[in-house]
Scaffold this active site. Structure first.
Site, PDB file in Angstrom:
ATOM      1  N   LYS A  13       0.781  -1.355  -0.402  1.00  0.00           N
ATOM      2  CA  LYS A  13       0.639  -0.222   0.422  1.00  0.00           C
ATOM      3  C   LYS A  13       0.734   0.994  -0.044  1.00  0.00           C
ATOM      4  O   LYS A  13       2.658   0.989   0.619  1.00  0.00           O
ATOM      5  CB  LYS A  13      -0.786  -0.201   1.551  1.00  0.00           C
ATOM      6  CG  LYS A  13      -1.748  -1.086   1.239  1.00  0.00           C
ATOM      7  CD  LYS A  13      -3.131  -1.290   2.329  1.00  0.00           C
ATOM      8  CE  LYS A  13      -3.952  -1.917   2.498  1.00  0.00           C
ATOM      9  NZ  LYS A  13      -4.809  -2.295   2.980  1.00  0.00           N
ATOM     10  N   ARG A 122      -1.330 -14.334   5.558  1.00  0.00           N
ATOM     11  CA  ARG A 122      -2.091 -13.287   6.284  1.00  0.00           C
ATOM     12  C   ARG A 122      -1.347 -13.042   7.320  1.00  0.00           C
ATOM     13  O   ARG A 122      -1.055 -11.386   8.405  1.00  0.00           O
ATOM     14  CB  ARG A 122      -3.143 -13.202   6.162  1.00  0.00           C
ATOM     15  CG  ARG A 122      -4.352 -13.904   5.600  1.00  0.00           C
ATOM     16  CD  ARG A 122      -4.855 -11.840   4.867  1.00  0.00           C
ATOM     17  NE  ARG A 122      -5.849 -11.786   6.013  1.00  0.00           N
ATOM     18  CZ  ARG A 122      -6.633 -10.999   6.352  1.00  0.00           C
ATOM     19  NH1 ARG A 122      -6.652  -9.536   4.585  1.00  0.00           N
ATOM     20  NH2 ARG A 122      -7.661 -10.541   7.131  1.00  0.00           N
ATOM     21  N   ARG A 139       2.677  -5.932   9.636  1.00  0.00           N
ATOM     22  CA  ARG A 139       2.459  -4.139  10.317  1.00  0.00           C
ATOM     23  C   ARG A 139       2.646  -4.151  11.722  1.00  0.00           C
ATOM     24  O   ARG A 139       2.846  -2.723  11.978  1.00  0.00           O
ATOM     25  CB  ARG A 139       0.512  -4.948  10.731  1.00  0.00           C
ATOM     26  CG  ARG A 139       0.990  -4.793   8.906  1.00  0.00           C
ATOM     27  CD  ARG A 139      -1.181  -5.392   8.725  1.00  0.00           C
ATOM     28  NE  ARG A 139      -1.390  -5.370   7.979  1.00  0.00           N
ATOM     29  CZ  ARG A 139      -2.867  -5.487   7.076  1.00  0.00           C
ATOM     30  NH1 ARG A 139      -3.216  -6.280   7.538  1.00  0.00           N
ATOM     31  NH2 ARG A 139      -3.235  -5.891   6.180  1.00  0.00           N
ATOM     32  N   ASN A 159      -2.143  -0.090   6.425  1.00  0.00           N
ATOM     33  CA  ASN A 159      -1.301  -1.183   7.483  1.00  0.00           C
ATOM     34  C   ASN A 159      -0.719  -1.188   6.671  1.00  0.00           C
ATOM     35  O   ASN A 159      -0.291  -2.753   6.022  1.00  0.00           O
ATOM     36  CB  ASN A 159      -2.546  -1.662   8.180  1.00  0.00           C
ATOM     37  CG  ASN A 159      -3.827  -2.163   6.867  1.00  0.00           C
ATOM     38  OD1 ASN A 159      -3.241  -1.897   5.894  1.00  0.00           O
ATOM     39  ND2 ASN A 159      -4.315  -2.908   7.240  1.00  0.00           N
ATOM     40  N   HIS A 162      -1.660  -5.008   1.622  1.00  0.00           N
ATOM     41  CA  HIS A 162      -3.318  -5.528   1.578  1.00  0.00           C
ATOM     42  C   HIS A 162      -2.873  -6.998   1.147  1.00  0.00           C
ATOM     43  O   HIS A 162      -1.689  -7.550   0.277  1.00  0.00           O
ATOM     44  CB  HIS A 162      -3.926  -5.223   0.980  1.00  0.00           C
ATOM     45  CG  HIS A 162      -5.228  -6.718  -0.106  1.00  0.00           C
ATOM     46  ND1 HIS A 162      -6.411  -5.807   0.927  1.00  0.00           N
ATOM     47  CD2 HIS A 162      -5.324  -6.842  -0.770  1.00  0.00           C
ATOM     48  CE1 HIS A 162      -6.875  -7.347   0.867  1.00  0.00           C
ATOM     49  NE2 HIS A 162      -6.141  -7.577  -0.984  1.00  0.00           N
TER      50      HIS A 162
HETATM   51  P1  ADP Z   1      -7.833  -6.461   5.921  1.00  0.00           P
HETATM   52  O1  ADP Z   1      -7.027  -4.958   5.242  1.00  0.00           O
HETATM   53  O2  ADP Z   1      -6.472  -6.764   6.598  1.00  0.00           O
HETATM   54  O3  ADP Z   1      -8.787  -7.890   5.016  1.00  0.00           O
HETATM   55  P2  ADP Z   1     -10.380  -4.808   6.009  1.00  0.00           P
HETATM   56  O4  ADP Z   1     -10.967  -5.899   4.970  1.00  0.00           O
HETATM   57  O5  ADP Z   1     -10.926  -4.933   7.212  1.00  0.00           O
HETATM   58  O6  ADP Z   1      -8.247  -5.582   6.340  1.00  0.00           O
HETATM   59  O7  ADP Z   1     -10.227  -3.924   5.983  1.00  0.00           O
HETATM   60  C1  ADP Z   1     -10.069  -2.997   4.067  1.00  0.00           C
HETATM   61  C2  ADP Z   1      -8.664  -1.927   4.979  1.00  0.00           C
HETATM   62  O8  ADP Z   1      -9.846  -0.704   5.557  1.00  0.00           O
HETATM   63  C3  ADP Z   1      -7.812  -2.193   5.943  1.00  0.00           C
HETATM   64  O9  ADP Z   1      -7.011  -2.796   5.187  1.00  0.00           O
HETATM   65  C4  ADP Z   1      -7.373  -1.223   6.349  1.00  0.00           C
HETATM   66  O10 ADP Z   1      -6.687   0.184   5.751  1.00  0.00           O
HETATM   67  C5  ADP Z   1      -8.977   0.015   6.754  1.00  0.00           C
HETATM   68  N1  ADP Z   1      -9.843  -0.047   7.712  1.00  0.00           N
HETATM   69  C6  ADP Z   1     -10.186  -1.229   8.410  1.00  0.00           C
HETATM   70  N2  ADP Z   1     -10.803  -0.584   9.045  1.00  0.00           N
HETATM   71  C7  ADP Z   1     -10.549   0.731   9.615  1.00  0.00           C
HETATM   72  C8  ADP Z   1     -10.718   1.840  10.699  1.00  0.00           C
HETATM   73  N3  ADP Z   1     -11.996   1.254  11.476  1.00  0.00           N
HETATM   74  N4  ADP Z   1     -11.012   2.900  10.315  1.00  0.00           N
HETATM   75  C9  ADP Z   1     -10.605   3.314   9.304  1.00  0.00           C
HETATM   76  N5  ADP Z   1     -10.094   2.168   7.620  1.00  0.00           N
HETATM   77  C10 ADP Z   1     -10.169   0.693   8.285  1.00  0.00           C
END
Ligand code: ADP
Length: 191
Positions: A13, A122, A139, A159, A162
């Site tokens: 990212k 992951r 992370r 973070n 992805h």
């Molecule tokens: P992942 O990327 O670990 O699969 P999610 O699909 O839950 O996580 O979320 C997608 C992305 O949205 C995350 O990688 C993060 O960048 C962002 N995100 C998740 N939760 C929040 C939140 N509460 N506030 C702001 N951004 C968020």
């Protein structure tokens, strides 16, 4: 199904690219015997990112509920801060922040192959929210971002990386980001 050939989709990212962590992120996958079989830096369009993240109401509400959870935990009033306490509205807002964040710099996309690649990647990346991610994960070692901070700055949680969550999601994402192009390679790794 050849379990040694499971594939997952990974993107470095904007914060990962800007922190100079492209090499470090790839190194950690390769170190764990995973194989990079496609790799490219590119500037995504808003439309591509919009189509990358799910558009179904359940996913959007889940994103909104996460934000509500954070606000509740820290005693913040979502209506005062963001103008609504509705999970769908908040989810749409966070999804918008996510799109803005993802187009803010070039990304690095890749396909990673190996034993249980989806789960392994992951695990190597660590938990979604960096401040909760275990040390030793990407992370956990390179970010301390949190939704409380991100929400107060009206942006998505940064973070670094992805990674697809399931093999079905990985298939869709590989198709979406690499499509029919002949850029996915086949080779044997020395073990
Ligand atoms: P992942 O990327 O670990 O699969 P999610 O699909 O839950 O996580 O979320 C997608 C992305 O949205 C995350 O990688 C993060 O960048 C962002 N995100 C998740 N939760 C929040 C939140 N509460 N506030 C702001 N951004 C968020």
């Amino acid at each position: 199904m050849d379990f040694k050939k499971e594939r997952t989709y990974v993107m470095v990212k904007p914060d990962g690219v800007k922190k100079g962590l492209i090499g470090e992120i790839i190194r950690r996958f390769e170190q764990r015997d995973l194989k990079i079989i496609a790799l490219e830096m590119f500037q995504p369009t808003t439309e591509q990112i919009d189509n990358h993240y799910p558009k179904d109401e359940t996913w959007i509400r889940r994103l909104g509920q996460k934000t509500l959870g954070t606000y509740e935990k820290y005693g913040i009033d979502p209506v005062e801060k963001l103008g609504t306490a509705d999970d769908l509205e908040l989810g749409k807002m966070v999804r918008g922040w996510l799109i803005n964040y993802m187009v803010s710099a070039p990304l690095v996309r890749m396909v990673v192959e190996g034993v249980h690649a989806v789960d392994m990647v992951r695990k190597i990346c660590g938990a979604t929210l960096p401040y909760l991610a275990d040390m030793g994960t990407i992370r956990g070692d390179y970010s301390a971002d949190s939704p409380a901070v991100a929400n107060s700055e009206h942006r998505a949680v940064m973070n670094l990386v992805h990674a697809s969550e399931t093999t079905t999601e990985a298939e869709h994402e590989i198709e979406h980001w690499f499509g029919n192009r002949e850029v996915i390679f086949n080779y044997d790794r020395f073990q």
